[in-house]
Scaffold this active site. Structure first.
Site, PDB file in Angstrom:
ATOM      1  N   ALA A  68       0.846  -1.194   0.000  1.00 33.95           N
ATOM      2  CA  ALA A  68       0.000   0.000   0.000  1.00 33.95           C
ATOM      3  C   ALA A  68       0.878   1.240   0.000  1.00 33.95           C
ATOM      4  O   ALA A  68       1.991   1.229   0.532  1.00 33.95           O
ATOM      5  CB  ALA A  68      -0.919   0.006   1.221  1.00 33.95           C
ATOM      6  N   ASP A  69       0.359   2.293  -0.607  1.00 35.15           N
ATOM      7  CA  ASP A  69       1.042   3.579  -0.566  1.00 35.15           C
ATOM      8  C   ASP A  69      -0.016   4.682  -0.553  1.00 35.15           C
ATOM      9  O   ASP A  69      -0.950   4.664  -1.358  1.00 35.15           O
ATOM     10  CB  ASP A  69       1.962   3.773  -1.764  1.00 35.15           C
ATOM     11  CG  ASP A  69       2.889   4.960  -1.550  1.00 35.15           C
ATOM     12  OD1 ASP A  69       3.928   4.769  -0.880  1.00 35.15           O
ATOM     13  OD2 ASP A  69       2.568   6.072  -2.001  1.00 35.15           O
ATOM     14  N   THR A  70       0.134   5.608   0.386  1.00 34.70           N
ATOM     15  CA  THR A  70      -0.833   6.680   0.562  1.00 34.70           C
ATOM     16  C   THR A  70      -0.207   8.012   0.176  1.00 34.70           C
ATOM     17  O   THR A  70       0.894   8.331   0.622  1.00 34.70           O
ATOM     18  CB  THR A  70      -1.326   6.732   2.024  1.00 34.70           C
ATOM     19  OG1 THR A  70      -1.887   5.463   2.359  1.00 34.70           O
ATOM     20  CG2 THR A  70      -2.359   7.822   2.234  1.00 34.70           C
TER      21      THR A  70
END
Length: 192
Positions: A68-70
């Site tokens: 995941a990457d925000t």
């Protein structure tokens, strides 16, 4: 099936832990590559894929890897983690009283059959108007210094947020509702 979270983020760990899943954590140490011509959604998905592939190459074939990457987007521009306190101040001053988007790219890989789902979640966040003094006091907590957009909604930063439209957990760093749907529909993992 072994579930591996490709992140050392304590926030992602806590969100996944709250789903009562058995999982392990492996931190990805990729050099994040961003194509400046990509949309913010594509950037978030690409980074989540890069993290998941990095860990997929380091774990057993009997694994499902979640990357995941925000990112935070304001006025079409990606706001990363602040370089220093002045950068955090400038970012927060810019966000005061305005809407921005939080986009989390999520990549789920099942290594046994190379199945891959890459998706993203968007949440709109409106910050209340806050003073320069409030920004300085928030920066003194050190909370903004490792957060995209220079704030963390799960901590003191919640005091700066007026409202959100969308998934709260996405703003924290992992869209658990979307992840749960992906795991159930595509990987036969039942959470509830």
């Amino acid at each position: 099936m072994n579930i591996v979270l490709a992140s050392a983020s304590p926030r992602r760990k806590e969100l996944l832990f709250n789903l009562n899943l058995n999982f392990e954590i492996m931190k990805s140490d990729i050099d994040e590559f961003v194509n400046e011509k990509d949309t913010p959604e594509s950037v978030a998905m690409s980074l989540s894929f890069q993290k998941a592939i990095d860990i997929a190459n380091k774990t057993s074939r009997n694994s499902i890897v979640i990357g995941a990457d925000t990112i935070v987007v304001f006025d079409g521009k990606i706001l990363g983690k602040p370089k220093d306190e002045q950068d955090a101040f400038n970012t927060l001053k810019q966000l005061s009283g305005k809407y921005h988007k939080v986009i989390t790219g999520i990549c789920t890989l099942r290594l046994s059959d190379n199945k891959k789902i890459v998706d993203y979640e968007v949440t709109k966040v409106k910050m209340r108007e806050f003073s320069e003094d409030e920004i300085k006091r928030y920066i003194k907590t050190a909370e903004p210094m490792d957060k995209a957009g220079s704030y963390g909604i799960q901590g003191y930063g919640s005091l700066l947020v007026e409202k959100i439209d969308g998934d709260y957990s996405n703003v924290v760093g992992l869209p658990v509702s979307k992840l749960g749907q992906i795991l159930y529909r595509h990987f036969d993992v039942n959470i509830i």
